[in-house]
Design a protein around this motif. Sequence first.
Motif, PDB file in Angstrom:
ATOM      1  N   VAL A 285      64.804  22.653  20.532  1.00  0.00           N
ATOM      2  CA  VAL A 285      65.522  21.604  21.253  1.00  0.00           C
ATOM      3  C   VAL A 285      66.572  20.934  20.390  1.00  0.00           C
ATOM      4  O   VAL A 285      67.707  20.694  20.839  1.00  0.00           O
ATOM      5  N   LEU A 286      66.228  20.649  19.147  1.00  0.00           N
ATOM      6  CA  LEU A 286      67.081  19.801  18.318  1.00  0.00           C
ATOM      7  C   LEU A 286      68.039  20.570  17.411  1.00  0.00           C
ATOM      8  O   LEU A 286      69.013  19.989  16.934  1.00  0.00           O
ATOM      9  N   GLU A 287      67.805  21.871  17.201  1.00  0.00           N
ATOM     10  CA  GLU A 287      68.634  22.609  16.263  1.00  0.00           C
ATOM     11  C   GLU A 287      69.249  23.885  16.844  1.00  0.00           C
ATOM     12  O   GLU A 287      70.418  24.177  16.596  1.00  0.00           O
ATOM     13  N   LEU A 288      68.473  24.656  17.590  1.00  0.00           N
ATOM     14  CA  LEU A 288      68.986  25.942  18.068  1.00  0.00           C
ATOM     15  C   LEU A 288      69.884  25.804  19.290  1.00  0.00           C
ATOM     16  O   LEU A 288      70.734  26.668  19.539  1.00  0.00           O
ATOM     17  N   VAL A 289      69.707  24.762  20.071  1.00  0.00           N
ATOM     18  CA  VAL A 289      70.504  24.535  21.273  1.00  0.00           C
ATOM     19  C   VAL A 289      71.356  23.286  21.081  1.00  0.00           C
ATOM     20  O   VAL A 289      70.895  22.292  20.511  1.00  0.00           O
ATOM     21  N   ASP A 290      72.589  23.342  21.553  1.00  0.00           N
ATOM     22  CA  ASP A 290      73.476  22.178  21.528  1.00  0.00           C
ATOM     23  C   ASP A 290      72.780  21.021  22.253  1.00  0.00           C
ATOM     24  O   ASP A 290      72.488  21.096  23.450  1.00  0.00           O
ATOM     25  N   LYS A 291      72.505  19.941  21.523  1.00  0.00           N
ATOM     26  CA  LYS A 291      71.724  18.838  22.086  1.00  0.00           C
ATOM     27  C   LYS A 291      72.387  18.213  23.313  1.00  0.00           C
ATOM     28  O   LYS A 291      71.711  17.653  24.180  1.00  0.00           O
ATOM     29  N   SER A 292      73.706  18.306  23.397  1.00  0.00           N
ATOM     30  CA  SER A 292      74.397  17.709  24.537  1.00  0.00           C
ATOM     31  C   SER A 292      74.093  18.420  25.849  1.00  0.00           C
ATOM     32  O   SER A 292      74.356  17.890  26.927  1.00  0.00           O
ATOM     33  N   ARG A 293      73.512  19.635  25.750  1.00  0.00           N
ATOM     34  CA  ARG A 293      73.205  20.399  26.962  1.00  0.00           C
ATOM     35  C   ARG A 293      71.831  20.071  27.542  1.00  0.00           C
ATOM     36  O   ARG A 293      71.478  20.538  28.613  1.00  0.00           O
ATOM     37  N   TRP A 294      71.037  19.295  26.804  1.00  0.00           N
ATOM     38  CA  TRP A 294      69.727  18.882  27.308  1.00  0.00           C
ATOM     39  C   TRP A 294      69.845  17.532  28.014  1.00  0.00           C
ATOM     40  O   TRP A 294      70.741  16.733  27.720  1.00  0.00           O
ATOM     41  N   LYS A 295      68.903  17.260  28.897  1.00  0.00           N
ATOM     42  CA  LYS A 295      68.788  15.911  29.436  1.00  0.00           C
ATOM     43  C   LYS A 295      68.393  14.960  28.298  1.00  0.00           C
ATOM     44  O   LYS A 295      67.651  15.352  27.391  1.00  0.00           O
ATOM     45  N   PRO A 296      68.868  13.711  28.319  1.00  0.00           N
ATOM     46  CA  PRO A 296      68.518  12.763  27.247  1.00  0.00           C
ATOM     47  C   PRO A 296      67.007  12.615  27.057  1.00  0.00           C
ATOM     48  O   PRO A 296      66.524  12.487  25.930  1.00  0.00           O
ATOM     49  N   GLU A 297      66.249  12.662  28.160  1.00  0.00           N
ATOM     50  CA  GLU A 297      64.799  12.496  28.027  1.00  0.00           C
ATOM     51  C   GLU A 297      64.147  13.690  27.330  1.00  0.00           C
ATOM     52  O   GLU A 297      63.108  13.551  26.678  1.00  0.00           O
ATOM     53  N   THR A 298      64.749  14.878  27.456  1.00  0.00           N
ATOM     54  CA  THR A 298      64.218  16.054  26.761  1.00  0.00           C
ATOM     55  C   THR A 298      64.419  15.907  25.258  1.00  0.00           C
ATOM     56  O   THR A 298      63.513  16.193  24.463  1.00  0.00           O
ATOM     57  N   VAL A 299      65.607  15.461  24.872  1.00  0.00           N
ATOM     58  CA  VAL A 299      65.889  15.250  23.446  1.00  0.00           C
ATOM     59  C   VAL A 299      64.974  14.172  22.879  1.00  0.00           C
ATOM     60  O   VAL A 299      64.398  14.327  21.795  1.00  0.00           O
ATOM     61  N   ALA A 300      64.812  13.082  23.630  1.00  0.00           N
ATOM     62  CA  ALA A 300      63.952  11.997  23.156  1.00  0.00           C
ATOM     63  C   ALA A 300      62.515  12.468  23.000  1.00  0.00           C
ATOM     64  O   ALA A 300      61.830  12.118  22.024  1.00  0.00           O
ATOM     65  N   LYS A 301      62.042  13.292  23.948  1.00  0.00           N
ATOM     66  CA  LYS A 301      60.674  13.808  23.859  1.00  0.00           C
ATOM     67  C   LYS A 301      60.494  14.664  22.612  1.00  0.00           C
ATOM     68  O   LYS A 301      59.480  14.553  21.906  1.00  0.00           O
ATOM     69  N   ALA A 302      61.474  15.504  22.333  1.00  0.00           N
ATOM     70  CA  ALA A 302      61.380  16.356  21.143  1.00  0.00           C
ATOM     71  C   ALA A 302      61.446  15.528  19.864  1.00  0.00           C
ATOM     72  O   ALA A 302      60.693  15.771  18.915  1.00  0.00           O
ATOM     73  N   GLU A 303      62.344  14.548  19.839  1.00  0.00           N
ATOM     74  CA  GLU A 303      62.486  13.718  18.643  1.00  0.00           C
ATOM     75  C   GLU A 303      61.238  12.895  18.372  1.00  0.00           C
ATOM     76  O   GLU A 303      60.893  12.636  17.211  1.00  0.00           O
ATOM     77  N   ASN A 304      60.553  12.484  19.419  1.00  0.00           N
ATOM     78  CA  ASN A 304      59.375  11.620  19.260  1.00  0.00           C
ATOM     79  C   ASN A 304      58.067  12.390  19.245  1.00  0.00           C
ATOM     80  O   ASN A 304      56.995  11.783  19.120  1.00  0.00           O
ATOM     81  N   SER A 305      58.128  13.698  19.398  1.00  0.00           N
ATOM     82  CA  SER A 305      56.892  14.480  19.430  1.00  0.00           C
ATOM     83  C   SER A 305      56.225  14.474  18.062  1.00  0.00           C
ATOM     84  O   SER A 305      56.879  14.346  17.028  1.00  0.00           O
ATOM     85  N   VAL A 306      54.904  14.615  18.082  1.00  0.00           N
ATOM     86  CA  VAL A 306      54.102  14.599  16.858  1.00  0.00           C
ATOM     87  C   VAL A 306      53.385  15.938  16.737  1.00  0.00           C
ATOM     88  O   VAL A 306      52.790  16.423  17.702  1.00  0.00           O
ATOM     89  N   MET A 307      53.438  16.521  15.560  1.00  0.00           N
ATOM     90  CA  MET A 307      52.819  17.819  15.353  1.00  0.00           C
ATOM     91  C   MET A 307      51.365  17.666  14.919  1.00  0.00           C
ATOM     92  O   MET A 307      50.970  16.653  14.337  1.00  0.00           O
ATOM     93  N   SER A 308      50.563  18.680  15.206  1.00  0.00           N
ATOM     94  CA  SER A 308      49.199  18.721  14.670  1.00  0.00           C
ATOM     95  C   SER A 308      49.253  18.810  13.155  1.00  0.00           C
ATOM     96  O   SER A 308      50.242  19.297  12.577  1.00  0.00           O
ATOM     97  N   LEU A 309      48.199  18.353  12.513  1.00  0.00           N
ATOM     98  CA  LEU A 309      48.150  18.419  11.052  1.00  0.00           C
ATOM     99  C   LEU A 309      48.167  19.875  10.577  1.00  0.00           C
ATOM    100  O   LEU A 309      47.654  20.765  11.264  1.00  0.00           O
ATOM    101  N   PRO A 310      48.734  20.128   9.416  1.00  0.00           N
ATOM    102  CA  PRO A 310      48.850  21.498   8.905  1.00  0.00           C
ATOM    103  C   PRO A 310      47.624  21.920   8.101  1.00  0.00           C
ATOM    104  O   PRO A 310      46.691  21.136   7.900  1.00  0.00           O
ATOM    105  N   LEU A 311      47.645  23.166   7.643  1.00  0.00           N
ATOM    106  CA  LEU A 311      46.541  23.733   6.874  1.00  0.00           C
ATOM    107  C   LEU A 311      46.953  24.014   5.435  1.00  0.00           C
ATOM    108  O   LEU A 311      48.123  24.256   5.135  1.00  0.00           O
ATOM    109  N   VAL A 312      45.968  24.001   4.564  1.00  0.00           N
ATOM    110  CA  VAL A 312      46.097  24.507   3.198  1.00  0.00           C
ATOM    111  C   VAL A 312      45.052  25.603   3.044  1.00  0.00           C
ATOM    112  O   VAL A 312      43.889  25.422   3.430  1.00  0.00           O
ATOM    113  N   VAL A 313      45.453  26.745   2.496  1.00  0.00           N
ATOM    114  CA  VAL A 313      44.561  27.900   2.437  1.00  0.00           C
ATOM    115  C   VAL A 313      44.566  28.495   1.031  1.00  0.00           C
ATOM    116  O   VAL A 313      45.622  28.813   0.489  1.00  0.00           O
ATOM    117  N   ALA A 314      43.372  28.644   0.454  1.00  0.00           N
ATOM    118  CA  ALA A 314      43.212  29.365  -0.813  1.00  0.00           C
ATOM    119  C   ALA A 314      42.731  30.774  -0.508  1.00  0.00           C
ATOM    120  O   ALA A 314      41.737  30.963   0.204  1.00  0.00           O
TER     121      ALA A 314
END
Length: 568
Positions: A285-314
């Motif tokens: 949403v924020l990098e691969l597609v021109d942001k001006s082509r999305w609805k403002p609420e789509t951009v806001a949703k992507a900007e405010n989204s929270v990712m799951s915690l990551p992993l560390v693996v040995a």
Amino acid sequence: MASESAGAWDAIVVGSGPGGLTCAAYLAAAGRRVLVLEQHDLAGGNCQVFRRHRRNGHTYEFDVGLHYIGDCEPGGLIPTILAGVGLDGRIRFRELDHEGFDTLLFPDFTFRVPVGWDAYRARLKEQFPGDAEGIDMCIDVLEALPEAVRNLGSPDADLSVVLEWGLRTVGELFEEAGLSREAVAVLDHWSGLYGSGPSDSTVPIHAMIIDHYMSGGGYYPEGGGQVIPARLVEVIEACGGEVRTLAKVAEIVLGDEGVRGVRLEDGTLFEAPVVVSNADYQRTVLELVDKSRWKPETVAKAENSVMSLPLVVAYVVVDFDIGERVPNTNFFVFSNYDIDAEYATLESGEMPDEPFAYLSLASLKDPGHADLCPPGHSNFQIMTIGPRGYVPWGVEEGPAHGVGYRTNETYKNLKERITEALLTQAEKVLGPFRDRIVHIETATPLTQERYTLSTEGTSYGLKFTADQSGPLRPGYRTEIEGLFLVGASTTAGHGIAGTMAGGVLCAGAVLGRPIMTEISAGEVLVDPAILPQDEDGWDPVDVSRGHALRKRRAEGKAARAAAGAHPT
């Protein structure tokens, strides 16, 4: 700038995780000419493996993300998806111990997770007799929710459990059941498989994860995780499509009416009326597609989204047979019972001093896989959840934006600290083994981001909070004509099974047909006879490089051999 002629491809898939490959395989099976583009030199995303070739001639192979999987029994989700594209029987799955495919070690007791809801409920009540009533209440909800979700489209479906618990948290369920902290810790061990704690996570994700394993237990694909991408690549190629690795997409190109195609970093333009992004949701949403082509609420949703915690693996290889010490099970090791406190520490960007650890014993899951390690040795991984964000690792951005990190002292110190903590936890299961290690390396969230370009290095996509769960996750069809999404952040969810199911559903959205319903009824879209037969030495890693890179590597090998045979 190179350009392929308009109409050369019917669909382009950006990224080759299990969701993208499954979607591409089904589109190709339906007669669409499909191009899959992957920035790494190996297709597969979190299904891929990596190898270390030692000077003594030994090879060590490690799974990046597939450590065990459910729903692989006959008629299960995974065999159904594979069979739909002609892969019935082409991947064999090995079972973990039905009496305890997960073994949980706590300070005061050990708990083995059996196959089957009834057996799980009974063992929980046997372990915690004082919590019997609360356990019944929890299991009633957790068992009923997946079935209710599956029946959402049925006119006579009972949706009461969905309405009551669909957007409430796991923590609320445990609290309402009045469970002891020990019972909560056991019932919440599954949260490590989606990367967020009981106070944040919705009940449906917890229920769906448990249900995924209850029907048949845990399985492991014979030959390692790379076998799944390799088989899907074979389907795509046999149906006239192509998988191109070392092809990093810089932009999804739009025309006046919608999608036009994609442009690679080297400027090459590929045109198609359909693009399916298996790239990270935020990056799409924020990098691969021109942001001006999305609805403002789509951009806001992507900007405010929270990712799951990551992993560390040995990743570890030792010079003894671990089968002499432990059974064929996964181990989860906990130093305390305050699960929410550990997640709160991680969410704040800190690492707990004694993090929980998950041990995946590859040598026991697939003892006939010669590439894992030499005879008399054992190969296993030790995992934990890592802290949120980049700052704990000493950087402000990740490698997806070109940031270096491997020589950073903060990064190296935290990596060493976590590795030592994981070894300490693993020795509670295997006994002392530090002096028997012949190979060890640790992958961090930045490693994950480097190879998959996932935001903050998460393996699980968007966090499963109330506003990012189920139908509130991004759908497969976007507001941009011809642009579709697939992967861990979409509606079907994360993991190998979730993303593969999402791949089928996304292909159905592109084609406008109920493919999941069709294959569940036994329909097969690909004649198995068109798929290549395995030659001696068939290698899933080689297959997963795609035809173009396989050809270049074969030509290079032949040239080197000729030069060696005819020195100048």
